[in-house]
Design a protein around this motif. Structure first.
Motif, PDB file in Angstrom:
ATOM      1  N   TYR A  60       0.825  -1.196   0.000  1.00 30.31           N
ATOM      2  CA  TYR A  60       0.000   0.000   0.000  1.00 30.31           C
ATOM      3  C   TYR A  60       0.858   1.245   0.000  1.00 30.31           C
ATOM      4  O   TYR A  60       1.930   1.277   0.612  1.00 30.31           O
ATOM      5  N   MET A  64      -2.638   5.499   2.074  1.00 24.21           N
ATOM      6  CA  MET A  64      -3.768   4.593   2.080  1.00 24.21           C
ATOM      7  C   MET A  64      -3.671   3.511   3.146  1.00 24.21           C
ATOM      8  O   MET A  64      -4.670   2.849   3.456  1.00 24.21           O
ATOM      9  N   PHE A  68      -7.301   1.501   3.352  1.00 25.09           N
ATOM     10  CA  PHE A  68      -7.676   0.746   2.163  1.00 25.09           C
ATOM     11  C   PHE A  68      -7.196  -0.698   2.294  1.00 25.09           C
ATOM     12  O   PHE A  68      -6.137  -0.967   2.872  1.00 25.09           O
ATOM     13  N   MET A  83     -12.372   0.657   0.666  1.00 26.18           N
ATOM     14  CA  MET A  83     -11.914   1.962   1.102  1.00 26.18           C
ATOM     15  C   MET A  83     -12.772   2.445   2.261  1.00 26.18           C
ATOM     16  O   MET A  83     -13.997   2.405   2.191  1.00 26.18           O
ATOM     17  N   ASP A  90      -8.958  11.765  -1.528  1.00 28.51           N
ATOM     18  CA  ASP A  90      -9.094  10.483  -2.206  1.00 28.51           C
ATOM     19  C   ASP A  90      -9.875  10.588  -3.507  1.00 28.51           C
ATOM     20  O   ASP A  90      -9.970   9.605  -4.248  1.00 28.51           O
TER      21      ASP A  90
END
Length: 117
Positions: A60, A64, A68, A83, A90
Motif C-alpha cells: 500500500y 492509504m 484501504f 476503502m 481520495d
C-alpha cells in the motif's frame, strides 16, 4: 480479448466507505499481480495498492495504509479495493491494473470516486 472492468465508484461523504471491484477476463488471472492506481484531476496517476498473484502479498501507498484493503478472488477473476475513512483527497479516477514479468500490462477504463460534503 483482455478486459478489466472497474465498478463501484460513486459520490460519498468524508469518512464514508466504498468498495471498488475489478472484473478480469481474457487472460490467466491467477498468474498476474493486480494493482489499483488512481489519478486525481490534473495530477499524475499514482499507485494505491497491489496484491501478488496468489493474494499472499499486499503493498500500500503510505497515505492509504490502514484505510484501504486490496483483495482478490482468483476463482472469480476479481480484485477489490475496500476503502474506508475516505477523505476529499481520495477523489480520483481509480484504475485496475494487471501485470506479470515479461508479459503485457493491462488497464481498465477506470471508475470515478468523489469524496465531498
Amino acid at each position: 480479448q483482455v478486459q478489466l472492468v472497474e465498478s463501484g465508484g460513486g459520490f460519498v461523504q468524508p469518512g464514508g466507505s466504498l468498495r471498488l471491484s475489478c472484473a478480469a477476463s481474457g487472460f490467466t488471472f491467477s498468474r498476474y499481480a493486480m494493482s489499483w492506481y488512481r489519478q486525481p484531476p490534473g495530477k499524475e496517476r499514482e499507485l494505491v495498492a497491489s496484491i501478488g498473484s496468489t493474494g499472499g502479498t499486499t503493498t500500500y501507498a503510505n497515505s492509504m495504509k490502514g484505510r484501504f484493503t486490496i483483495s482478490r478472488d482468483n476463482a472469480r477473476n476479481m480484485v477489490y479495493l475496500q476503502m474506508s475513512s475516505l477523505k476529499p483527497e481520495d477523489t480520483a479516477m481509480y484504475y485496475c491494473n494487471a501485470r506479470a514479468p515479461l508479459m503485457n500490462t493491462y488497464w481498465g477504463q477506470g471508475t470515478q470516486v468523489t469524496v465531498s460534503s
